[in-house]
Motif scaffolding. Structure first.
Motif, PDB file in Angstrom:
ATOM      1  N   LEU A 197       0.828  -1.214   0.000  1.00 49.89           N
ATOM      2  CA  LEU A 197       0.000   0.000   0.000  1.00 49.89           C
ATOM      3  C   LEU A 197       0.859   1.259   0.000  1.00 49.89           C
ATOM      4  O   LEU A 197       0.432   2.299  -0.474  1.00 49.89           O
ATOM      5  N   THR A 198       2.103   1.156   0.503  1.00 47.24           N
ATOM      6  CA  THR A 198       2.992   2.320   0.541  1.00 47.24           C
ATOM      7  C   THR A 198       3.735   2.517  -0.768  1.00 47.24           C
ATOM      8  O   THR A 198       4.452   3.501  -0.921  1.00 47.24           O
ATOM      9  N   GLY A 199       3.593   1.577  -1.706  1.00 46.37           N
ATOM     10  CA  GLY A 199       4.229   1.724  -3.006  1.00 46.37           C
ATOM     11  C   GLY A 199       5.042   0.506  -3.394  1.00 46.37           C
ATOM     12  O   GLY A 199       5.126  -0.482  -2.673  1.00 46.37           O
ATOM     13  N   GLU A 200       5.642   0.614  -4.560  1.00 44.69           N
ATOM     14  CA  GLU A 200       6.416  -0.467  -5.163  1.00 44.69           C
ATOM     15  C   GLU A 200       7.587  -0.879  -4.268  1.00 44.69           C
ATOM     16  O   GLU A 200       8.257  -0.019  -3.688  1.00 44.69           O
ATOM     17  N   GLN A 201       7.811  -2.209  -4.188  1.00 44.06           N
ATOM     18  CA  GLN A 201       8.900  -2.705  -3.343  1.00 44.06           C
ATOM     19  C   GLN A 201       9.540  -3.936  -3.964  1.00 44.06           C
ATOM     20  O   GLN A 201       8.891  -4.707  -4.657  1.00 44.06           O
ATOM     21  N   ALA A 202      10.823  -4.100  -3.658  1.00 48.07           N
ATOM     22  CA  ALA A 202      11.556  -5.288  -4.088  1.00 48.07           C
ATOM     23  C   ALA A 202      11.252  -6.440  -3.142  1.00 48.07           C
ATOM     24  O   ALA A 202      10.833  -6.239  -2.005  1.00 48.07           O
ATOM     25  N   VAL A 203      11.494  -7.653  -3.610  1.00 49.02           N
ATOM     26  CA  VAL A 203      11.257  -8.848  -2.797  1.00 49.02           C
ATOM     27  C   VAL A 203      12.016  -8.752  -1.475  1.00 49.02           C
ATOM     28  O   VAL A 203      11.465  -9.032  -0.409  1.00 49.02           O
ATOM     29  N   ASN A 204      13.272  -8.351  -1.517  1.00 44.75           N
ATOM     30  CA  ASN A 204      14.077  -8.282  -0.292  1.00 44.75           C
ATOM     31  C   ASN A 204      13.503  -7.290   0.714  1.00 44.75           C
ATOM     32  O   ASN A 204      13.609  -7.507   1.923  1.00 44.75           O
ATOM     33  N   ASP A 205      12.915  -6.212   0.246  1.00 43.02           N
ATOM     34  CA  ASP A 205      12.270  -5.248   1.151  1.00 43.02           C
ATOM     35  C   ASP A 205      11.081  -5.898   1.853  1.00 43.02           C
ATOM     36  O   ASP A 205      10.849  -5.683   3.043  1.00 43.02           O
ATOM     37  N   LEU A 206      10.325  -6.689   1.104  1.00 44.18           N
ATOM     38  CA  LEU A 206       9.174  -7.378   1.684  1.00 44.18           C
ATOM     39  C   LEU A 206       9.621  -8.460   2.660  1.00 44.18           C
ATOM     40  O   LEU A 206       9.017  -8.623   3.724  1.00 44.18           O
ATOM     41  N   VAL A 207      10.681  -9.178   2.328  1.00 43.05           N
ATOM     42  CA  VAL A 207      11.202 -10.222   3.215  1.00 43.05           C
ATOM     43  C   VAL A 207      11.591  -9.621   4.563  1.00 43.05           C
ATOM     44  O   VAL A 207      11.315 -10.202   5.621  1.00 43.05           O
ATOM     45  N   ALA A 208      12.206  -8.439   4.535  1.00 39.58           N
ATOM     46  CA  ALA A 208      12.640  -7.782   5.773  1.00 39.58           C
ATOM     47  C   ALA A 208      11.465  -7.432   6.687  1.00 39.58           C
ATOM     48  O   ALA A 208      11.641  -7.298   7.896  1.00 39.58           O
ATOM     49  N   LYS A 209      10.278  -7.306   6.133  1.00 41.53           N
ATOM     50  CA  LYS A 209       9.092  -6.924   6.909  1.00 41.53           C
ATOM     51  C   LYS A 209       8.284  -8.125   7.391  1.00 41.53           C
ATOM     52  O   LYS A 209       7.298  -7.954   8.095  1.00 41.53           O
ATOM     53  N   MET A 210       8.697  -9.323   6.990  1.00 43.65           N
ATOM     54  CA  MET A 210       7.877 -10.499   7.262  1.00 43.65           C
ATOM     55  C   MET A 210       8.631 -11.515   8.104  1.00 43.65           C
ATOM     56  O   MET A 210       9.836 -11.444   8.241  1.00 43.65           O
TER      57      MET A 210
END
Length: 71
Positions: A24-37
């Motif tokens: 929802l905050t915008g486009e992200q790379a896979v690694n950015d998403l991994v860091a949040k999960m």
């Protein structure tokens, strides 16, 4: 399978819902998403594939990275 059922079934998974919320905050790379999960990269990639197949997200290449955004 109808569209409403597919939508509910896709977002019923907590990890996929968390990915959608993060995007929802915008486009992200896979690694950015991994860091949040709380799951490994392979799990995030699997959920992103499901979200892409069901039309929730789109991916684009940026050099060696794949960036994901909500559709």
């Amino acid at each position: 399978m109808n569209m409403q059922f597919t939508t509910i079934q896709t977002l019923a998974d907590p990890s996929r819902f968390q990915i959608v919320e993060a995007l929802l905050t915008g486009e992200q790379a896979v690694n950015d998403l991994v860091a949040k999960m709380d799951i490994h990269q392979s799990g995030v990639s699997r959920h992103l594939r499901i979200l892409e197949e069901t039309g929730f997200v789109r991916a684009r290449a940026d050099g060696p990275r794949r960036l994901y955004s909500l559709r």
